[in-house]
Design an enzyme around this catalytic site. Structure first.
Site, PDB file in Angstrom:
ATOM      1  N   GLU A 299       8.293  10.112  -4.704  1.00  0.00           N
ATOM      2  CA  GLU A 299       7.132  11.013  -4.674  1.00  0.00           C
ATOM      3  C   GLU A 299       7.330  12.193  -3.722  1.00  0.00           C
ATOM      4  O   GLU A 299       6.384  12.627  -3.066  1.00  0.00           O
ATOM      5  CB  GLU A 299       5.837  10.251  -4.354  1.00  0.00           C
ATOM      6  CG  GLU A 299       5.406   9.343  -5.490  1.00  0.00           C
ATOM      7  CD  GLU A 299       3.934   8.940  -5.435  1.00  0.00           C
ATOM      8  OE1 GLU A 299       3.185   9.516  -4.626  1.00  0.00           O
ATOM      9  OE2 GLU A 299       3.537   8.051  -6.212  1.00  0.00           O
ATOM     10  N   HIS A 597       2.138   3.780   1.693  1.00  0.00           N
ATOM     11  CA  HIS A 597       3.123   2.750   1.383  1.00  0.00           C
ATOM     12  C   HIS A 597       3.844   2.319   2.653  1.00  0.00           C
ATOM     13  O   HIS A 597       4.058   3.128   3.561  1.00  0.00           O
ATOM     14  CB  HIS A 597       4.174   3.270   0.393  1.00  0.00           C
ATOM     15  CG  HIS A 597       3.694   3.364  -1.025  1.00  0.00           C
ATOM     16  ND1 HIS A 597       4.190   2.570  -2.036  1.00  0.00           N
ATOM     17  CD2 HIS A 597       2.766   4.162  -1.603  1.00  0.00           C
ATOM     18  CE1 HIS A 597       3.599   2.882  -3.172  1.00  0.00           C
ATOM     19  NE2 HIS A 597       2.718   3.847  -2.931  1.00  0.00           N
TER      20      HIS A 597
END
Length: 613
Positions: A299, A597
């Site tokens: 990402e 995350h």
């Protein structure tokens, strides 16, 4: 193959791309500012005063009008930008000058450290939906923390105890030793560290001429030692630590020395040491592993943020693959037009011999706007005594994210396995094959035949590792199809007992976005304490929606959160007498407040069965 070092093959195309982006950027930036006025993060809402909130509301119409006025320019820029993506190269290799091509291979084997992390570097308007903002600022800080953690000195913490013979995982230090060797339960002599600059005190509070122990600790059998990296050849390629990296190292020692003296915040911490069923160390660490070898990031979508990130990590890793995947009508992506590339970044301390990106063709919905896929890489780890190259294979990937689309992810896992096999076959070098054009040229053309790439024999494969965000966990009933996929028969997951069941110490890697900026988890150390506590972590990890018991019914929560970030390794396709085993596994909190995350890291030992000459 020769790895490209620029996104476009000619200066003309690069200039056209820069001009088209300059026309698009005003609308892009204004729409981001417009989103910020209505989608404030929880931290911004806490800090924003009433006048500031009123000012944001008043400027929103101005941003909207300016964005509409800039749309004609953006349309012209987009008309030039979109076709140019077809000529864009699928990846760009950044190589730090002066990095050596690899270290000497030790006949008894070596160990390698892998890490994967999803950084959520999206355009601001999209990132704010996940309670994140300022992608460029987060990218710079994330790169700095990764570099600072990986480049700090190795820190070993020994605890003399009749019941605990392991090394404290607070530092997750690099321990390169023959696999199977027992680790000492008492301090052992280590080389003295280099004196710090300007006469500063040693990390941990010791004097420059002491043995590295922390004199502030009570006489409880705890001792800290700091030593130079074990891998001299690889360490020689790395730049000298910068002042902020040294500061992070000193902070690491002092913080964790204090933690040894303090009881846990609430309740007992889970077991984190070796057991009979887990012959390796595992932990929650506040820092990235020292001497990190390979890093896979997902990402990194926002172009400016991705560039800032690559600049930071290139100061530690000599080789970085970025700009992976094409936007536009990407080749192999029949799912439609892509606004974003794959978002993948792979960094390596070892030379990259071959690299290939393949785009998943079945993305759909909002997830189909990104060219998600798999990046396959072959790296050179060294050379055997018979002049054969020692190589390793890595696959970095990011799967479909939309919940309920198990069939899409299973199809992508099928492609990952198939493409990986094709890449290994295409890049293998049978005896007598032509030299790889990406390999370093021979220093002496008149060298003996054994030094000739065509005569040295096939490459020796040391490891085959898959890293990335697979967007499913091993405990959710909704992810049952993915849990039973053929991938897990070819690759081993250190955290997994079987389909639908993780090991007791395995943690979820998805944080609840609503609590990212709470004071209790605002720093790496505080987040580490929370995650080590079974009750406290339930407030900050995301759990499967059907795994929690109903509010009016008491019952256990299945698993320890949604673990969607994986590091898998294979024992297939290696040399017949070689063996790989996990030495350490870590859940890392150093990116607290920068992403939702948890990065995970694994150290893998490779043994050859040979003896030192």
């Amino acid at each position: 193959m020769t790895l490209p070092t620029a996104p476009f093959p000619s200066a003309t195309l690069r200039l056209l791309h820069a001009l088209s982006w300059a026309l698009i950027f005003p609308s892009y930036w204004l729409l981001d500012r417009l989103a910020a006025a209505f989608l404030a993060t929880s931290r911004e809402r806490r800090r924003r005063s009433a006048p500031a909130a009123l000012a944001a509301a008043l400027t929103a119409p101005l941003y909207l009008l300016l964005a509409l006025a800039a749309l004609p320019l953006a349309a012209v820029g987009f008309a030039v930008w979109a076709p140019l993506q077809g000529a864009r190269r699928p990846l760009v290799h950044a190589h730090r000058p002066g990095a050596a091509p690899g270290g000497e291979w030790r006949p008894q084997g070596r160990s390698y450290c892998f890490c994967t992390a999803n950084l959520c570097l999206l355009p601001d308007a999209a990132a704010r939906l996940g309670n994140l903002s300022d992608a460029r600022g987060r990218a710079r800080e994330a790169g700095r923390r990764i570099r600072g953690g990986a480049s700090r000195p190795q820190i070993r913490i020994y605890v003399d105890s009749p019941t605990n013979t392991s090394i404290s995982a607070a530092s997750f230090s690099s321990l390169v030793q023959p696999p199977g060797a027992r680790r000492a339960s008492s301090p052992t002599p280590t080389p003295s560290p280099s004196p710090p600059p300007d006469g500063e005190a040693e990390p941990g509070g010791g004097a420059p001429d002491d043995d590295g122990a922390d004199d502030r600790l009570p006489p409880s059998g705890v001792r800290i030692s700091v030593s130079a990296p074990d891998d001299d050849a690889a360490a020689a390629d790395d730049p000298a630590p910068e002042p902020d990296d040294l500061a992070a190292s000193r902070e690491s020692l002092s913080n964790h020395a204090g933690r040894l003296r303090r009881p846990p915040a609430r309740g007992p911490a889970p077991a984190r040491r070796r057991h009979a069923d887990d012959p390796f160390d595992r932990e929650v660490s506040a820092f990235f592993p020292a001497n990190l070898d390979f890093l896979c990031l997902q990402e990194a979508f926002e172009p400016r943020a991705a560039a800032a990130l690559r600049r930071q990590i290139l100061r530690y890793f000599p080789h970085v693959l970025g700009d992976v995947g094409r936007a536009g009508w990407a080749e192999g992506c029949r799912a439609g037009f892509k606004l974003l590339n794959s978002g993948l970044v792979l960094a390596s301390r070892y030379p990259v011999l071959e690299a290939q990106f393949r785009c998943y063709p079945n993305g759909r919905g909002e997830d189909g706007l990104a060219a998600k896929g798999a990046l396959f890489v072959k790296v050179q780890l060294g050379t055997s005594l018979q002049e054969q190259r020692i190589v390793g294979y890595l696959a970095c990937t990011h799967l479909h994210a939309i919940e309920g689309d198990s069939s899409v992810r299973c199809e992508q896992l099928d492609l990952l396995l198939r493409w990986g096999g094709e890449f290994r076959r295409a890049t293998s070098q049978p005896p007598g094959a032509a030299a790889n054009p990406a390999a370093p040229p021979a220093a002496n053309p008149a060298a003996p035949p054994a030094a000739n790439p065509a005569a040295r024999g096939p490459d020796l494969v040391a490891f085959d590792v898959v890293l990335g965000d697979l967007n499913f966990d091993n405990c959710s009933p909704e992810d049952k199809l993915e849990q039973q996929h053929l991938l897990f028969t070819h690759y081993r997951d250190p955290c997994r007992l079987g389909p639908g069941e993780d090991k007791a110490w395995a943690l979820g890697t998805l944080l609840d976005p609503r609590g990212l900026y709470d004071e209790e988890v605002s720093s790496p150390e505080s987040l580490q304490k929370v995650l080590e506590n079974e009750e406290a972590r339930k407030e900050y990890l995301l759990y499967p929606s059907s795994a929690k018991a109903p509010p009016n019914q008491k019952g256990p929560i299945r698993g320890n959160g949604r673990r969607v970030d994986y590091i898998l390794y294979s024992e297939e396709g290696l040399q017949a007498d070689w063996k790989v085993e996990v030495e350490e596994f870590s859940f890392i909190t150093q990116l607290a407040g920068l992403t939702d995350h948890l990065p995970v890291a694994m150290r893998l030992a490779v043994s050859t069965g040979e003896e030192e000459p």
